[in-house]
Scaffold this motif. Structure first.
Motif, PDB file in Angstrom:
ATOM      1  N   GLN A 156       0.834  -1.201   0.000  1.00 62.24           N
ATOM      2  CA  GLN A 156       0.000   0.000   0.000  1.00 62.24           C
ATOM      3  C   GLN A 156       0.869   1.252   0.000  1.00 62.24           C
ATOM      4  OE1 GLN A 156      -2.757  -0.259   3.290  1.00 62.24           O
ATOM      5  NE2 GLN A 156      -3.638  -2.167   2.577  1.00 62.24           N
ATOM      6  N   GLN A 157       1.943   1.204  -0.770  1.00 60.29           N
ATOM      7  CA  GLN A 157       2.869   2.324  -0.838  1.00 60.29           C
ATOM      8  C   GLN A 157       3.280   2.562  -2.288  1.00 60.29           C
ATOM      9  OE1 GLN A 157       5.913   0.697   1.719  1.00 60.29           O
ATOM     10  NE2 GLN A 157       5.211   1.881   3.502  1.00 60.29           N
ATOM     11  N   ASN A 158       3.577   3.801  -2.570  1.00 63.06           N
ATOM     12  CA  ASN A 158       4.164   4.167  -3.848  1.00 63.06           C
ATOM     13  C   ASN A 158       5.658   4.387  -3.635  1.00 63.06           C
ATOM     14  OD1 ASN A 158       1.786   4.143  -5.394  1.00 63.06           O
ATOM     15  ND2 ASN A 158       1.228   6.195  -4.659  1.00 63.06           N
ATOM     16  N   ILE A 159       6.467   3.639  -4.376  1.00 55.93           N
ATOM     17  CA  ILE A 159       7.912   3.711  -4.234  1.00 55.93           C
ATOM     18  C   ILE A 159       8.499   4.232  -5.537  1.00 55.93           C
ATOM     19  CG2 ILE A 159      10.032   2.417  -3.763  1.00 55.93           C
ATOM     20  CD1 ILE A 159       8.352   0.426  -2.207  1.00 55.93           C
ATOM     21  N   ALA A 160       9.256   5.310  -5.451  1.00 53.28           N
ATOM     22  CA  ALA A 160       9.898   5.903  -6.617  1.00 53.28           C
ATOM     23  C   ALA A 160      11.410   5.808  -6.458  1.00 53.28           C
ATOM     24  CB  ALA A 160       9.474   7.365  -6.779  1.00 53.28           C
ATOM     25  N   VAL A 161      12.077   5.461  -7.540  1.00 51.82           N
ATOM     26  CA  VAL A 161      13.542   5.370  -7.554  1.00 51.82           C
ATOM     27  C   VAL A 161      14.082   6.604  -8.244  1.00 51.82           C
ATOM     28  CG1 VAL A 161      15.523   4.015  -8.309  1.00 51.82           C
ATOM     29  CG2 VAL A 161      13.413   2.854  -7.593  1.00 51.82           C
ATOM     30  N   GLN A 162      14.987   7.291  -7.552  1.00 48.08           N
ATOM     31  CA  GLN A 162      15.572   8.528  -8.060  1.00 48.08           C
ATOM     32  C   GLN A 162      17.097   8.400  -8.063  1.00 48.08           C
ATOM     33  OE1 GLN A 162      13.997  11.389  -5.299  1.00 48.08           O
ATOM     34  NE2 GLN A 162      11.886  11.169  -6.019  1.00 48.08           N
ATOM     35  N   SER A 260      15.419   6.028  -2.704  1.00 47.01           N
ATOM     36  CA  SER A 260      14.025   5.679  -2.936  1.00 47.01           C
ATOM     37  C   SER A 260      13.137   6.619  -2.130  1.00 47.01           C
ATOM     38  CB  SER A 260      13.743   4.229  -2.532  1.00 47.01           C
ATOM     39  OG  SER A 260      13.893   4.058  -1.131  1.00 47.01           O
ATOM     40  N   SER A 261      12.013   6.980  -2.710  1.00 47.18           N
ATOM     41  CA  SER A 261      11.026   7.827  -2.049  1.00 47.18           C
ATOM     42  C   SER A 261       9.755   7.013  -1.874  1.00 47.18           C
ATOM     43  CB  SER A 261      10.750   9.073  -2.886  1.00 47.18           C
ATOM     44  OG  SER A 261       9.701   9.827  -2.324  1.00 47.18           O
ATOM     45  N   THR A 262       9.391   6.728  -0.617  1.00 44.93           N
ATOM     46  CA  THR A 262       8.230   5.889  -0.304  1.00 44.93           C
ATOM     47  C   THR A 262       7.118   6.752   0.270  1.00 44.93           C
ATOM     48  OG1 THR A 262       9.682   4.015   0.157  1.00 44.93           O
ATOM     49  CG2 THR A 262       7.421   3.888   0.968  1.00 44.93           C
ATOM     50  N   THR A 263       5.964   6.708  -0.357  1.00 46.18           N
ATOM     51  CA  THR A 263       4.798   7.492   0.076  1.00 46.18           C
ATOM     52  C   THR A 263       3.621   6.545   0.273  1.00 46.18           C
ATOM     53  OG1 THR A 263       5.585   9.351  -1.255  1.00 46.18           O
ATOM     54  CG2 THR A 263       3.322   9.454  -0.454  1.00 46.18           C
ATOM     55  N   ASN A 264       2.937   6.694   1.397  1.00 43.17           N
ATOM     56  CA  ASN A 264       1.777   5.841   1.679  1.00 43.17           C
ATOM     57  C   ASN A 264       0.609   6.184   0.747  1.00 43.17           C
ATOM     58  OD1 ASN A 264       2.968   4.440   3.897  1.00 43.17           O
ATOM     59  ND2 ASN A 264       2.556   6.206   5.216  1.00 43.17           N
ATOM     60  N   VAL A 265      -0.093   5.145   0.344  1.00 43.17           N
ATOM     61  CA  VAL A 265      -1.317   5.347  -0.432  1.00 43.17           C
ATOM     62  C   VAL A 265      -2.405   5.798   0.524  1.00 43.17           C
ATOM     63  CG1 VAL A 265      -3.055   4.247  -1.881  1.00 43.17           C
ATOM     64  CG2 VAL A 265      -0.629   3.632  -2.131  1.00 43.17           C
ATOM     65  N   GLN A 266      -3.031   6.910   0.245  1.00 42.25           N
ATOM     66  CA  GLN A 266      -4.037   7.457   1.143  1.00 42.25           C
ATOM     67  C   GLN A 266      -5.313   6.622   1.113  1.00 42.25           C
ATOM     68  OE1 GLN A 266      -3.538  10.151   3.305  1.00 42.25           O
ATOM     69  NE2 GLN A 266      -1.449   9.672   2.626  1.00 42.25           N
ATOM     70  N   PRO A 267      -5.918   6.410   2.267  1.00 40.19           N
ATOM     71  CA  PRO A 267      -7.168   5.631   2.324  1.00 40.19           C
ATOM     72  C   PRO A 267      -8.310   6.425   1.693  1.00 40.19           C
ATOM     73  CG  PRO A 267      -6.660   6.559   4.475  1.00 40.19           C
ATOM     74  CD  PRO A 267      -5.473   6.852   3.609  1.00 40.19           C
ATOM     75  N   PRO A 268      -9.414   5.754   1.371  1.00 43.64           N
ATOM     76  CA  PRO A 268     -10.556   6.476   0.795  1.00 43.64           C
ATOM     77  C   PRO A 268     -11.150   7.476   1.782  1.00 43.64           C
ATOM     78  CG  PRO A 268     -11.135   4.222   1.337  1.00 43.64           C
ATOM     79  CD  PRO A 268      -9.657   4.314   1.500  1.00 43.64           C
ATOM     80  N   LYS A 269     -11.923   8.405   1.268  1.00 39.85           N
ATOM     81  CA  LYS A 269     -12.465   9.479   2.092  1.00 39.85           C
ATOM     82  C   LYS A 269     -13.419   8.971   3.171  1.00 39.85           C
ATOM     83  CE  LYS A 269     -12.125  12.941  -1.586  1.00 39.85           C
ATOM     84  NZ  LYS A 269     -12.860  13.927  -2.434  1.00 39.85           N
ATOM     85  N   VAL A 275      -3.121   8.103   7.598  1.00 41.42           N
ATOM     86  CA  VAL A 275      -1.708   7.758   7.419  1.00 41.42           C
ATOM     87  C   VAL A 275      -0.972   8.993   6.929  1.00 41.42           C
ATOM     88  CG1 VAL A 275      -2.157   5.322   6.928  1.00 41.42           C
ATOM     89  CG2 VAL A 275      -2.111   6.973   5.057  1.00 41.42           C
ATOM     90  N   SER A 276       0.330   9.010   7.160  1.00 42.38           N
ATOM     91  CA  SER A 276       1.155  10.146   6.753  1.00 42.38           C
ATOM     92  C   SER A 276       1.283  10.188   5.237  1.00 42.38           C
ATOM     93  CB  SER A 276       2.540  10.036   7.394  1.00 42.38           C
ATOM     94  OG  SER A 276       3.388  11.060   6.907  1.00 42.38           O
ATOM     95  N   ASP A 277       1.253  11.401   4.709  1.00 42.51           N
ATOM     96  CA  ASP A 277       1.426  11.583   3.269  1.00 42.51           C
ATOM     97  C   ASP A 277       2.812  12.128   2.921  1.00 42.51           C
ATOM     98  OD1 ASP A 277       1.157  14.056   4.373  1.00 42.51           O
ATOM     99  OD2 ASP A 277      -0.366  14.778   2.959  1.00 42.51           O
ATOM    100  N   LYS A 278       3.714  12.164   3.906  1.00 45.26           N
ATOM    101  CA  LYS A 278       5.065  12.668   3.659  1.00 45.26           C
ATOM    102  C   LYS A 278       5.959  11.536   3.158  1.00 45.26           C
ATOM    103  CE  LYS A 278       4.832  16.319   7.161  1.00 45.26           C
ATOM    104  NZ  LYS A 278       5.451  16.894   8.381  1.00 45.26           N
TER     105      LYS A 278
END
Length: 299
Positions: A156-162, A260-269, A275-278
């Motif tokens: 449940q995370q978005n991981i970006a490689v930089q 790597s930059s890991t960002t949590n996938v935000q839950p539905p409204k 969860v943290s969005d940082k």
């Protein structure tokens, strides 16, 4: 001239025939002769014409009945030629043997590959304990399988490689590039594409998963494949820098640093979960690019 006795006609009259008509007697004959004679003649004429126009058996000319013109059995139509052979059957015996050997080799290779992949995913057993190194060399990194989608707790995370690089310019100076978000570029190339590239979808992502699986949180290798995973990731990012970064194209890449930059996938409204969005960064040390890679060997 006949004479008639008192009891009837004489024997001479009888010998002359009783069928001859008497003089003046009306008959049912035609003007040219008796009707029976005309009938016989007409029938004979029809038979004669039929014989001339029809075959020997009364059939139309050119046709025969149960037998031929001499009573021989009728001739049969010639057999149809066999259908042409296609596929492997159309080849000569020598090439058929070659095709069979090639198919057998392909089948054996496919079975070996499927068996290796299965053993890499199966729980530890006698085969993996004895031949684990050979299995890993066959499967990793190109054929590694990831089953996180079906896990009880999917990712449940978005991981970006930089990546950024130190580049030696043509005048001898050194320049450091900005951070290049390679994952974001792959995502932009895939978005809206009806036939996205398999390389853009999986190459960088699977390379990073391979690195994480073989390194601890301190970025130190924890297995025999650690060095291989580092080389694999480094060659991919250097190739991407030469292709997509303007500064790198003008010089020669000397060192690279990956994070790597890991960002949590935000839950539905409607969910009460928060969860943290940082983004959370994992920074790797600088890697020196080998001589063949620095000279553009992976461009």
């Amino acid at each position: 001239m006949t004479s008639v006795g008192p009891d009837g006609p004489s024997d001479a009259d009888t010998a002359g025939g009783t069928d001859a008509p008497l003089a003046g007697e009306a008959t049912e004959n035609g003007p040219d002769g008796p009707a029976d004679a005309q009938t016989a003649v007409g029938t004979h004429g029809l038979l004669a014409r039929g014989t001339a126009e029809d075959g020997p058996d009364g059939l139309p000319a050119g046709e025969t009945g149960a037998g031929g013109p001499d009573g021989a059995p009728p001739s049969e139509s010639p057999p149809l030629p066999p259908p042409p052979r296609t596929g492997v059957a159309a080849l000569s015996p020598r090439y058929q043997v070659g095709a069979a050997i090639a198919l057998a080799v392909i089948a054996v290779a496919a079975c070996v590959h499927l068996g290796m992949v299965f053993l890499s995913l199966a729980p530890a057993n006698t085969v993996t304990k004895q031949h684990g190194e050979a299995i890993e060399q066959w499967v990793y990194p190109e054929f590694e399988q990831n089953w996180k989608l079906f896990a009880p707790n999917p990712l449940q995370q978005n991981i970006a490689v930089q990546v950024r690089a130190e580049v030696r310019m043509k005048d001898g100076s050194m320049r450091t590039t900005a951070w290049n978000d390679l994952s974001a570029r792959d995502g932009a190339a895939i978005d809206g594409s009806l036939v996205p590239s398999h390389t853009q979808q999986n190459e960088l992502r699977r390379a990073w998963d391979f690195f994480v699986a073989t390194h601890g949180p301190d970025n130190r290798s924890v297995g025999m494949r650690g060095a291989l995973s580092e080389q694999y990731v480094r060659r991919i990012v250097v190739m991407r820098l030469y292709r997509e970064d303007a500064i790198s194209r003008e010089g020669v890449v000397q060192r690279v640093q990956i994070r790597s930059s890991t960002t949590n996938v935000q839950p539905p409204k409607w969910s009460r979960e928060r969860v943290s969005d940082k983004p959370v960064y994992r920074l790797l040390p600088w890697w020196t690019v080998s001589a063949d890679e620095a000279a553009g060997g992976v461009r």
